[in-house]
Design a protein around this motif. Structure first.
Motif, PDB file in Angstrom:
ATOM      1  N   CYS A 173       1.038  -1.094  -0.087  1.00 42.29           N
ATOM      2  CA  CYS A 173       0.035  -0.075  -0.208  1.00 42.29           C
ATOM      3  C   CYS A 173       0.785   1.304  -0.020  1.00 42.29           C
ATOM      4  N   ARG A 174       2.130   1.214   0.190  1.00 42.31           N
ATOM      5  CA  ARG A 174       3.058   2.320   0.431  1.00 42.31           C
ATOM      6  C   ARG A 174       2.576   3.282   1.183  1.00 42.31           C
ATOM      7  N   GLN A 175       2.106   2.998   2.376  1.00 42.31           N
ATOM      8  CA  GLN A 175       1.657   3.964   3.460  1.00 42.31           C
ATOM      9  C   GLN A 175       2.851   4.112   4.482  1.00 42.31           C
ATOM     10  N   LYS A 176       3.108   5.317   4.551  1.00 38.78           N
ATOM     11  CA  LYS A 176       4.270   5.398   5.611  1.00 38.78           C
ATOM     12  C   LYS A 176       3.706   5.894   7.046  1.00 38.78           C
ATOM     13  N   LYS A 177       2.926   5.012   7.694  1.00 42.54           N
ATOM     14  CA  LYS A 177       2.059   5.219   8.992  1.00 42.54           C
ATOM     15  C   LYS A 177       2.813   4.832   9.918  1.00 42.54           C
ATOM     16  N   LEU A 178       2.478   5.098  11.285  1.00 41.58           N
ATOM     17  CA  LEU A 178       2.834   4.706  12.533  1.00 41.58           C
ATOM     18  C   LEU A 178       1.832   3.530  12.787  1.00 41.58           C
ATOM     19  N   CYS A 179       2.270   2.250  13.015  1.00 43.70           N
ATOM     20  CA  CYS A 179       1.469   1.041  13.314  1.00 43.70           C
ATOM     21  C   CYS A 179       0.528   1.460  14.389  1.00 43.70           C
ATOM     22  N   GLY A 180      -0.437   0.504  14.744  1.00 38.67           N
ATOM     23  CA  GLY A 180      -1.485   0.750  15.662  1.00 38.67           C
ATOM     24  C   GLY A 180      -1.360  -0.372  16.682  1.00 38.67           C
ATOM     25  N   GLU A 181      -0.103  -0.878  16.929  1.00 38.77           N
ATOM     26  CA  GLU A 181       0.117  -1.790  17.910  1.00 38.77           C
ATOM     27  C   GLU A 181       0.578  -1.075  19.215  1.00 38.77           C
ATOM     28  N   GLU A 182      -0.403  -1.535  20.279  1.00 39.25           N
ATOM     29  CA  GLU A 182      -0.192  -1.015  21.658  1.00 39.25           C
ATOM     30  C   GLU A 182       1.291  -0.916  22.174  1.00 39.25           C
ATOM     31  N   ASP A 183       1.867  -1.826  21.946  1.00 37.89           N
ATOM     32  CA  ASP A 183       3.439  -2.303  22.639  1.00 37.89           C
ATOM     33  C   ASP A 183       4.386  -1.925  21.863  1.00 37.89           C
ATOM     34  N   CYS A 184       4.170  -1.125  20.581  1.00 41.07           N
ATOM     35  CA  CYS A 184       5.284  -0.733  19.587  1.00 41.07           C
ATOM     36  C   CYS A 184       6.072   0.361  20.407  1.00 41.07           C
ATOM     37  N   LYS A 185       7.136   0.243  20.403  1.00 43.19           N
ATOM     38  CA  LYS A 185       8.057   1.103  21.293  1.00 43.19           C
ATOM     39  C   LYS A 185       8.410   2.155  20.096  1.00 43.19           C
ATOM     40  N   ARG A 186       8.660   1.877  18.896  1.00 42.83           N
ATOM     41  CA  ARG A 186       9.142   2.582  17.694  1.00 42.83           C
ATOM     42  C   ARG A 186       7.910   3.734  17.341  1.00 42.83           C
ATOM     43  N   CYS A 187       6.853   3.349  17.218  1.00 42.77           N
ATOM     44  CA  CYS A 187       5.626   4.089  16.973  1.00 42.77           C
ATOM     45  C   CYS A 187       5.042   4.871  18.301  1.00 42.77           C
ATOM     46  N   GLY A 188       5.204   4.259  19.328  1.00 44.18           N
ATOM     47  CA  GLY A 188       4.459   4.820  20.415  1.00 44.18           C
ATOM     48  C   GLY A 188       5.528   5.736  21.182  1.00 44.18           C
ATOM     49  N   ASN A 189       6.903   5.223  21.371  1.00 48.30           N
ATOM     50  CA  ASN A 189       7.842   6.105  22.064  1.00 48.30           C
ATOM     51  C   ASN A 189       8.932   6.730  21.176  1.00 48.30           C
ATOM     52  N   LEU A 190       8.742   6.527  19.809  1.00 50.52           N
ATOM     53  CA  LEU A 190       9.602   7.326  18.748  1.00 50.52           C
ATOM     54  C   LEU A 190      11.081   6.772  19.094  1.00 50.52           C
ATOM     55  N   ASP A 191      11.185   5.570  19.473  1.00 48.47           N
ATOM     56  CA  ASP A 191      12.559   4.947  19.340  1.00 48.47           C
ATOM     57  C   ASP A 191      12.868   4.457  18.078  1.00 48.47           C
ATOM     58  N   ILE A 192      13.766   4.831  17.220  1.00 51.27           N
ATOM     59  CA  ILE A 192      14.088   4.669  16.076  1.00 51.27           C
ATOM     60  C   ILE A 192      14.900   3.192  16.065  1.00 51.27           C
ATOM     61  N   ASP A 193      15.502   2.904  17.114  1.00 49.63           N
ATOM     62  CA  ASP A 193      16.207   1.818  17.326  1.00 49.63           C
ATOM     63  C   ASP A 193      15.477   0.414  17.500  1.00 49.63           C
ATOM     64  N   GLN A 194      14.165   0.765  17.557  1.00 46.93           N
ATOM     65  CA  GLN A 194      13.306  -0.435  17.899  1.00 46.93           C
ATOM     66  C   GLN A 194      12.600  -0.869  16.580  1.00 46.93           C
ATOM     67  N   PRO A 195      12.201  -2.303  16.289  1.00 46.22           N
ATOM     68  CA  PRO A 195      11.464  -2.431  15.157  1.00 46.22           C
ATOM     69  C   PRO A 195      10.204  -2.041  15.456  1.00 46.22           C
ATOM     70  N   CYS A 196       9.431  -2.065  14.180  1.00 46.55           N
ATOM     71  CA  CYS A 196       7.970  -1.845  14.060  1.00 46.55           C
ATOM     72  C   CYS A 196       7.316  -2.888  14.413  1.00 46.55           C
ATOM     73  N   LEU A 197       6.441  -3.175  15.229  1.00 48.99           N
ATOM     74  CA  LEU A 197       5.666  -4.302  15.409  1.00 48.99           C
ATOM     75  C   LEU A 197       4.680  -4.608  14.444  1.00 48.99           C
ATOM     76  N   GLY A 198       4.247  -3.494  13.929  1.00 46.38           N
ATOM     77  CA  GLY A 198       3.016  -3.606  12.999  1.00 46.38           C
ATOM     78  C   GLY A 198       3.539  -3.825  11.536  1.00 46.38           C
ATOM     79  N   LYS A 199       4.765  -4.049  11.152  1.00 45.36           N
ATOM     80  CA  LYS A 199       5.312  -4.091   9.867  1.00 45.36           C
ATOM     81  C   LYS A 199       6.202  -5.652   9.844  1.00 45.36           C
ATOM     82  N   THR A 200       6.016  -6.578   8.679  1.00 45.68           N
ATOM     83  CA  THR A 200       6.836  -7.528   8.712  1.00 45.68           C
ATOM     84  C   THR A 200       8.401  -7.294   8.285  1.00 45.68           C
ATOM     85  N   ASP A 201       8.972  -8.511   8.482  1.00 51.28           N
ATOM     86  CA  ASP A 201      10.470  -8.307   7.996  1.00 51.28           C
ATOM     87  C   ASP A 201      10.755  -9.784   7.572  1.00 51.28           C
TER      88      ASP A 201
END
Length: 296
Positions: A173-201
């Motif tokens: 979808c090429r949407q650059k959005k913050l994920c909606g996972e409650e325990d995601c530290k990257r999108c919730g706390n803006l910790d860029i060293d943490q992976p996004c739990l709402g995106k696969t790898d």
């Protein structure tokens, strides 16, 4: 009878008048047809048509016009510094850092974070695709307000807040959005060293081809995010096809389908579910299998 006689008298008078007019025209030399007269007159008119003259452009400056040395007849030495062609550093073989010197000094003064795949040196850990390296000052990152944080978890499918710095782009979808996972530290706390739990790898390529959001993973490929997170050996459709595990299991994003000379499917999930398929990828896989059997 009287009426017919009157008409014949009229016709005789008319014919007599026509003959008199023709004789008069012949005496005046006007017996030529109108078409012949036009042919004689039209060339004369075209020859006498005046040519429109445009005024010359006024030159208001006193300086001489700029001409190249080639037009002036001068030989140019291509090796001279004055006449050397302008080339970029990339064409000259120099690979400069696009970051300004101030940003370079700032980044060198701070401990360097982990690299992305293919960028790190030996002995350093590779960055995951759902945790790409971002060269920004952490102290200057904007903090999310409580209202925004509350809205971030409203939608766990693709997210509801767009962030061009912290957000990770989904391959489909090429949407650059913050994920909606409650325990995601990257999108919730803006910790860029943490992976996004709402995106696969992808465990094999760790590239952007394997980055999918929860909604695209479910609708386009029929997989759940929880199962993918538990599976440490999960592979994207690109790696599955490359390894030959299932050659008909392909990526159905518009970018990948165009590379295959295939028409993008658009919103095909409704058609897939009507026909009993789990996702769009399963529908395309069945179509490719049937096409391969038909060619045999």
């Amino acid at each position: 009878m009287g009426r017919l006689r009157a008409m014949s008298d009229y016709e005789s008078l008319r014919n007599a008048r026509i003959s008199e007019n023709q004789a008069r025209l012949a005496s005046l030399g006007l017996e030529k047809k109108v078409g012949e007269l036009r042919a004689i007159v039209s060339p004369a008119k075209s020859a006498k048509t005046p040519v429109r003259k445009y005024p010359r452009k006024s030159v208001y400056g006193c300086t001489s016009l700029r001409r190249s040395d080639r037009l002036k007849g001068k030989s140019v030495d291509p090796k001279s510094e004055l006449h050397s062609l302008r080339r970029s550093d990339r064409l000259k073989g120099k690979f400069g850092d696009p970051i300004s010197s101030q940003e370079v000094a700032l980044s060198e003064s701070k401990p360097r974070r982990l690299f992305s795949k293919g960028e790190g040196e030996e002995g350093e850990e590779k960055r995951r695709a759902n945790a790409p390296f971002v060269n920004v000052d952490v102290s200057e990152l904007r903090r999310l307000s409580p209202d925004v944080l509350a809205r971030r978890c409203d939608s766990k499918t693709r997210g509801s807040i767009y962030d061009p710095v912290i957000g990770i782009c989904c391959h489909f979808c090429r949407q650059k959005k913050l994920c909606g996972e409650e325990d995601c530290k990257r999108c919730g706390n803006l910790d860029i060293d943490q992976p996004c739990l709402g995106k696969t790898d992808c465990s094999v390529c760790h590239s952007t081809n394997g980055v999918l959001c929860r909604a695209c993973l479910k609708v386009r490929y029929g997989e759940d995010m929880e199962e993918v997170q538990r599976n440490k050996e999960w592979m994207c459709p690109h790696c599955i096809e490359e390894k030959g595990i299932n050659p008909f299991w392909i990526c159905n994003s518009s970018l990948c389908l165009k590379k295959r000379k295939m028409v993008p499917t658009g919103i095909a999930i409704f058609k897939a579910r009507e026909e009993g398929y789990k996702s769009v990828a399963h529908l395309i896989m069945d179509q490719l299998q049937r096409a391969a059997k038909g060619k045999r």
